[in-house]
Design a protein around this motif. Structure first.
Motif, short mmCIF file in Angstrom:
data_model
loop_
_atom_site.label_atom_id
_atom_site.label_comp_id
_atom_site.label_asym_id
_atom_site.label_seq_id
_atom_site.Cartn_x
_atom_site.Cartn_y
_atom_site.Cartn_z
N LEU A 86 78.03 62.20 86.81
CA LEU A 86 78.82 63.50 86.63
C LEU A 86 78.83 64.15 88.15
O LEU A 86 77.79 64.49 88.46
N ASN A 87 79.70 64.34 88.82
CA ASN A 87 80.22 64.87 90.11
C ASN A 87 79.03 64.17 90.95
O ASN A 87 78.21 64.82 91.71
N SER A 88 78.96 62.93 90.85
CA SER A 88 77.80 62.23 91.90
C SER A 88 76.65 62.18 91.48
O SER A 88 75.69 61.50 92.25
N GLU A 89 76.22 62.63 90.26
CA GLU A 89 74.87 62.82 89.94
C GLU A 89 74.76 61.80 88.62
O GLU A 89 75.54 61.87 87.67
N ASN A 90 73.74 61.06 88.67
CA ASN A 90 73.33 59.95 87.82
C ASN A 90 72.75 60.88 86.53
O ASN A 90 71.76 61.72 86.83
N VAL A 91 73.72 61.18 85.26
CA VAL A 91 73.16 61.95 84.32
C VAL A 91 73.11 60.97 83.03
O VAL A 91 72.79 61.68 81.82
N GLU A 92 72.58 59.73 83.07
CA GLU A 92 72.82 58.80 82.03
C GLU A 92 71.63 59.25 81.19
O GLU A 92 72.14 59.19 79.73
N LYS A 93 70.45 59.47 81.41
CA LYS A 93 69.38 60.20 80.49
C LYS A 93 69.58 61.33 79.90
O LYS A 93 69.49 61.47 78.62
N GLU A 94 70.21 62.30 80.66
CA GLU A 94 70.36 63.44 80.18
C GLU A 94 71.20 63.99 79.20
O GLU A 94 71.23 64.65 78.22
N ILE A 95 72.29 63.17 79.21
CA ILE A 95 73.46 63.08 78.33
C ILE A 95 73.06 62.41 76.93
O ILE A 95 73.83 62.87 76.02
N ARG A 96 72.00 61.98 76.98
CA ARG A 96 71.92 61.50 75.55
C ARG A 96 70.66 62.06 74.65
O ARG A 96 70.54 61.73 73.54
N GLY A 97 70.38 63.35 75.08
CA GLY A 97 69.53 64.27 74.49
C GLY A 97 70.03 64.94 73.23
O GLY A 97 71.30 64.94 73.31
N LEU A 98 69.51 65.47 72.36
CA LEU A 98 69.88 66.07 71.15
C LEU A 98 70.83 67.16 71.38
O LEU A 98 71.68 67.98 70.88
N ILE A 157 70.56 54.12 58.37
CA ILE A 157 70.44 53.14 59.35
C ILE A 157 70.83 53.43 60.66
O ILE A 157 70.33 53.20 61.68
N ARG A 158 71.93 54.18 60.64
CA ARG A 158 72.37 54.85 62.00
C ARG A 158 71.16 55.83 62.51
O ARG A 158 71.19 55.95 63.58
N ALA A 159 71.00 56.72 61.45
CA ALA A 159 69.68 57.60 62.04
C ALA A 159 68.65 56.96 62.73
O ALA A 159 67.99 57.46 63.58
N LYS A 160 68.01 55.82 61.89
CA LYS A 160 67.02 55.11 62.37
C LYS A 160 67.37 54.28 63.82
O LYS A 160 66.34 54.30 64.79
N ARG A 161 68.69 53.93 63.91
CA ARG A 161 68.80 53.16 65.32
C ARG A 161 68.91 54.53 66.35
O ARG A 161 68.51 54.25 67.61
N ARG A 162 69.40 55.56 66.18
CA ARG A 162 69.47 56.58 67.09
C ARG A 162 67.98 57.26 67.50
O ARG A 162 67.46 57.26 68.53
N LEU A 163 67.08 57.14 66.40
CA LEU A 163 65.73 57.55 66.48
C LEU A 163 64.94 56.42 67.38
O LEU A 163 64.47 56.90 68.45
N ASP A 164 65.30 55.16 67.34
CA ASP A 164 64.83 54.21 68.07
C ASP A 164 65.20 54.26 69.67
O ASP A 164 64.60 54.16 70.64
N GLY A 168 63.11 54.91 72.90
CA GLY A 168 62.81 54.03 73.95
C GLY A 168 63.19 54.77 75.14
O GLY A 168 62.94 54.21 76.42
N ARG A 169 63.86 55.91 75.12
CA ARG A 169 64.08 56.80 76.44
C ARG A 169 63.01 57.79 76.73
O ARG A 169 63.25 58.62 77.35
N ASN A 170 61.94 57.71 75.92
CA ASN A 170 60.95 58.65 75.93
C ASN A 170 61.29 60.01 75.60
O ASN A 170 60.62 61.03 76.37
N ILE A 171 62.22 60.12 74.73
CA ILE A 171 62.67 61.64 74.11
C ILE A 171 61.96 61.57 72.77
O ILE A 171 62.42 60.77 71.86
N ILE A 172 61.37 62.71 72.64
CA ILE A 172 60.92 63.14 71.25
C ILE A 172 61.85 63.40 70.36
O ILE A 172 62.74 64.33 70.63
N ALA A 173 61.87 62.85 69.04
CA ALA A 173 62.90 63.18 68.08
C ALA A 173 62.44 63.13 66.90
O ALA A 173 61.59 62.40 66.52
#
Length: 231
Positions: A86-98, A157-164, A168-173
């Motif tokens: 996003l505007n030359s900044e790697n935001v891959e991890k941040e955009i996946r948060g809840l 099943i979708r909720a379990k996949r999302r939780l995993d 995997g990204r070390n995000i508490i959920a």
């Protein structure tokens, strides 16, 4: 030279659309476009500008700053994946948060935002050889796509996949919170006025509730080979 295709994958959130699309793109040496990541990046941009948050959204401000948003996918050879910038900044991890997840549906239903994203997506797809996943790829972005897939799976099943994924990204959920978020998002996506989530008339349905990615790949290979060898 083998005929290049546009492959559109639509479906519900946390169905594994991106994982499936990435696997197809990697096998075919196609460009993978994560349309969901584009809308997540837009949402993050507006959250940072304090134009969307819990209980409020500033539509006029969002529309006025739309041209300040630049999104691209940059290949990271260390992980052999494309990452969202996003505007030359790697935001891959941040955009996946809840927090981003909780606001993305409200942002993505704004007509001006969707029009701009569709424009960018079509520019990338001009020369074909792409796999794109989202919610309106086969119905709006690429209605003439060579292959259209509509993916679904059970809520649990979708909720379990999302939780995993988050763990995997070390995000508490929390599973129950994720499940509620998925149900709410399904309702929002299906009932929004602009580009609601629906199966294209000519899309093939893939319920992957009990399928592994290799099993999904075996299923899609036959479809791709038939399309490439047609004519």
């Amino acid at each position: 030279m083998r005929k290049k295709l546009i492959i559109a994958i639509d479906g519900y959130s946390s169905c594994g659309k991106s994982t499936f699309a990435r696997a197809i793109a990697k096998e075919l040496n196609y460009i993978f476009i994560d349309s969901g990541a584009m809308y997540r990046a837009v949402t993050l941009f507006y959250m940072r500008r304090n134009l969307v948050g819990e209980g409020f959204i500033n539509i006029d401000g969002i529309v006025s700053e739309l041209n300040d948003i630049h999104i691209e996918f940059v290949y990271n050879p260390d992980i052999a994946e494309y990452e969202t910038y996003l505007n030359s900044e790697n935001v891959e991890k941040e955009i996946r948060g809840l927090e981003v997840t909780s606001h993305v549906s409200r942002i993505s239903k704004i007509q001006e935002v969707r029009a701009r994203m569709v424009e960018l997506q079509r520019q990338i797809g001009v020369y074909k050889g792409i796999v794109m996943d989202g919610r309106d790829i086969g119905t709006v972005v690429f209605p003439d796509a060579d292959i259209k897939i509509f993916m679904t799976a059970s809520v649990d099943i979708r909720a379990k996949r999302r939780l995993d994924e988050l763990r995997g990204r070390n995000i508490i959920a929390d599973f129950d919170e994720i499940r509620r978020n998925i149900i709410t998002r399904d309702i929002t996506d299906e009932n929004r006025d602009i580009s609601p989530l629906r199966k294209a008339d000519d899309a093939l349905v893939l319920d992957n509730s009990r399928m592994t990615v290799p099993e999904q790949m075996e299923w899609i290979r036959e479809i791709i080979n038939e399309k490439i060898n047609a004519d």
